[in-house]
Design a protein around this motif. Structure first.
Motif, PDB file in Angstrom:
ATOM      1  N   LEU A 107       7.867  11.462   2.707  1.00  0.00           N
ATOM      2  CA  LEU A 107       6.655  11.735   3.479  1.00  0.00           C
ATOM      3  C   LEU A 107       6.423  10.654   4.524  1.00  0.00           C
ATOM      4  CD1 LEU A 107       4.114  13.422   3.965  1.00  0.00           C
ATOM      5  CD2 LEU A 107       2.983  12.102   2.157  1.00  0.00           C
ATOM      6  N   VAL A 108       6.571   9.399   4.146  1.00  0.00           N
ATOM      7  CA  VAL A 108       6.336   8.287   5.059  1.00  0.00           C
ATOM      8  C   VAL A 108       7.283   8.350   6.258  1.00  0.00           C
ATOM      9  CG1 VAL A 108       6.436   5.772   5.289  1.00  0.00           C
ATOM     10  CG2 VAL A 108       5.391   6.808   3.259  1.00  0.00           C
ATOM     11  N   VAL A 109       8.541   8.626   5.988  1.00  0.00           N
ATOM     12  CA  VAL A 109       9.531   8.710   7.069  1.00  0.00           C
ATOM     13  C   VAL A 109       9.207   9.870   8.002  1.00  0.00           C
ATOM     14  CG1 VAL A 109      11.954   9.190   7.573  1.00  0.00           C
ATOM     15  CG2 VAL A 109      11.357   7.585   5.748  1.00  0.00           C
ATOM     16  N   ALA A 110       8.790  10.994   7.443  1.00  0.00           N
ATOM     17  CA  ALA A 110       8.461  12.158   8.265  1.00  0.00           C
ATOM     18  C   ALA A 110       7.251  11.885   9.151  1.00  0.00           C
ATOM     19  CB  ALA A 110       8.202  13.372   7.369  1.00  0.00           C
ATOM     20  N   VAL A 111       6.233  11.224   8.612  1.00  0.00           N
ATOM     21  CA  VAL A 111       5.043  10.892   9.399  1.00  0.00           C
ATOM     22  C   VAL A 111       5.415   9.938  10.533  1.00  0.00           C
ATOM     23  CG1 VAL A 111       2.818   9.703   9.344  1.00  0.00           C
ATOM     24  CG2 VAL A 111       3.402  11.323   7.527  1.00  0.00           C
ATOM     25  N   ALA A 112       6.196   8.921  10.208  1.00  0.00           N
ATOM     26  CA  ALA A 112       6.621   7.959  11.237  1.00  0.00           C
ATOM     27  C   ALA A 112       7.436   8.640  12.324  1.00  0.00           C
ATOM     28  CB  ALA A 112       7.416   6.824  10.596  1.00  0.00           C
ATOM     29  N   GLY A 113       8.332   9.535  11.919  1.00  0.00           N
ATOM     30  CA  GLY A 113       9.183  10.221  12.877  1.00  0.00           C
ATOM     31  C   GLY A 113       8.423  11.153  13.801  1.00  0.00           C
ATOM     32  N   PHE A 167       1.429   7.211  11.516  1.00  0.00           N
ATOM     33  CA  PHE A 167       1.693   5.984  10.772  1.00  0.00           C
ATOM     34  C   PHE A 167       1.681   6.311   9.290  1.00  0.00           C
ATOM     35  CE2 PHE A 167       0.904   1.859   8.837  1.00  0.00           C
ATOM     36  CZ  PHE A 167       1.791   1.058   9.547  1.00  0.00           C
ATOM     37  N   GLY A 168       2.815   6.042   8.607  1.00  0.00           N
ATOM     38  CA  GLY A 168       2.977   6.410   7.211  1.00  0.00           C
ATOM     39  C   GLY A 168       2.634   5.287   6.247  1.00  0.00           C
ATOM     40  N   GLN A 226      14.345   2.976   0.744  1.00  0.00           N
ATOM     41  CA  GLN A 226      14.595   4.334   1.239  1.00  0.00           C
ATOM     42  C   GLN A 226      13.960   4.552   2.606  1.00  0.00           C
ATOM     43  OE1 GLN A 226      13.842   7.625  -1.433  1.00  0.00           O
ATOM     44  NE2 GLN A 226      14.529   6.468  -3.213  1.00  0.00           N
ATOM     45  N   VAL A 227      12.736   4.066   2.766  1.00  0.00           N
ATOM     46  CA  VAL A 227      12.078   4.202   4.062  1.00  0.00           C
ATOM     47  C   VAL A 227      12.873   3.477   5.140  1.00  0.00           C
ATOM     48  CG1 VAL A 227      10.023   3.609   5.413  1.00  0.00           C
ATOM     49  CG2 VAL A 227       9.771   4.525   3.101  1.00  0.00           C
ATOM     50  N   ARG A 228      13.261   2.240   4.847  1.00  0.00           N
ATOM     51  CA  ARG A 228      13.951   1.430   5.862  1.00  0.00           C
ATOM     52  C   ARG A 228      15.356   1.934   6.164  1.00  0.00           C
ATOM     53  NH1 ARG A 228      11.560  -4.472   3.871  1.00  0.00           N
ATOM     54  NH2 ARG A 228       9.785  -4.447   5.313  1.00  0.00           N
ATOM     55  N   ALA A 229      15.926   2.670   5.239  1.00  0.00           N
ATOM     56  CA  ALA A 229      17.246   3.251   5.501  1.00  0.00           C
ATOM     57  C   ALA A 229      17.163   4.418   6.480  1.00  0.00           C
ATOM     58  CB  ALA A 229      17.867   3.725   4.189  1.00  0.00           C
ATOM     59  N   LEU A 230      15.956   4.979   6.644  1.00  0.00           N
ATOM     60  CA  LEU A 230      15.812   6.194   7.440  1.00  0.00           C
ATOM     61  C   LEU A 230      14.974   6.021   8.704  1.00  0.00           C
ATOM     62  CD1 LEU A 230      15.280   8.669   4.469  1.00  0.00           C
ATOM     63  CD2 LEU A 230      17.320   8.456   5.908  1.00  0.00           C
TER      64      LEU A 230
END
Length: 338
Positions: free
Chosen positions: A34-40, A44-45, A63-67
């Protein structure tokens, strides 16, 4: 990175995002996907890591930082977490160099100071003008002013329409509106009330990337704005008299005539579900997650009164882009009236 848009506010500059849309740190629900999708999508996630182990925090952050290379927050709640666990959580966030920490509930000045000393930006969610002043005095960089119509744990009794401008007038740091915000029109309304952005929970819970179980998402789709209840009955795991807003279900029928006055120590421990060997109790603050099995309909179905606006499960990008497009169209309509 931030860029000039009709919706650009100091929120975007401070947090390093395109749009002034902050995803709520919903414990359990707000995981890396979810956080990655919001950032993308330009928002702001925030990872919801309330009462989670340092190992899980590290795993989710990795996981977030990998994506994504975009900044993000981690949500922790000092007053709802065992002190030793909270110290371990905060130490791990500091070690991982988390750029932003989001706190909620009581203002714990020592926690804010520890985060600030480590170089973190601090966002503090509050439900009253008094707590907003305390958070600013403790060193917070941004305030989330949460109205009583919000889903999940609710720390005040005043609506967003009333609370938000009062908080804006009471503090000198940026303020974000929370509770009742899930559309572009509501984003414009928040900006008109002096906020620098909006904080959305229910709208993101009911997305494909959310870690909420499908049973929870489907309940939101079928609910109207009248189908929630504000109560302290879901009490296990939190301090006494901690109000929440949940969807009305068969579980809430028994407490609708007396929604308040339920104490954690008085509630029998009845296991209704489990998560990787951990028992999940009836009337606990746990909500249904993808990782849980059991009688999930007996758990807390958190949702705000905006649930009536949500009619389908969509991906995060669609949700954010619709909010932005509607907000920009609304601003143009208002401009045309002048």
């Amino acid at each position: 990175m931030p860029s000039s848009t009709p919706l650009h506010t100091p929120f975007c500059d401070l947090l390093g995002c395109r749009y002034p849309i902050l995803q709520a740190g919903m414990g359990g629900v707000a995981r890396a996907e979810l956080v990655v999708a919001v950032a993308g999508a330009g928002g702001f996630g925030c990872l919801g890591m309330v009462r989670e182990s340092p190992d899980l925090i590290r795993q989710q952050v990795d996981q977030v930082r990998a994506l994504t290379s975009n900044p993000f927050a981690v949500n922790l709640i000092p007053s709802a977490t065992d002190p030793d666990l909270f110290r371990a959580e905060l130490d791990e966030c500091v070690r991982l160099r988390i750029p932003v920490l989001m706190f909620f509930w009581d203002v714990v000045a020592d926690a804010v100071a520890r985060a600030k000393d480590a170089g973190c930006l601090v966002i503090h969610q509050v439900g009253s003008v008094e707590h907003a002043k305390r958070a600013e005095a403790a060193g917070a960089d941004m305030i989330i002013a949460q109205g009583v119509e919000a889903g999940g744990h609710v720390h005040g009794m005043v609506s967003s329409l009333v609370l938000l401008p009062q908080v804006v007038d009471a503090v000198s740091i940026p303020v974000v509106g929370s509770g009742g915000f899930a559309s572009g029109r509501s984003l414009v309304a928040a900006l008109a009330l002096g906020a620098h952005g909006i904080h959305c929970g229910t709208a993101f819970l009911a997305t494909k990337e959310s870690f909420a179980h499908d049973v929870h998402k489907q309940k939101i789709l079928s609910a109207t704005e009248c189908d929630t209840i504000h109560t302290d009955a879901f009490a296990i795991n939190w301090p006494p008299h901690s109000n929440v807003r949940v969807l009305k279900t068969e579980v809430t029928e028994s407490i609708e005539s007396q929604p308040y006055g339920h104490l954690p120590d008085k509630i029998p421990r009845r296991v209704v579900a489990e998560e990787q060997g951990r028992p999940i109790y009836w009337m606990s603050t746990d909500s249904p997650l993808k990782s849980m099995t059991g009688d999930l309909e007996k758990l807390a179905m958190y949702a705000g009164q905006v649930t009536g606006q949500i009619t389908q499960i969509e991906d995060v990008q669609t949700v954010i882009h619709r909010i932005v497009a509607e907000a920009e169209a609304t601003l143009q309509q208002l401009s045309n009236r002048s």
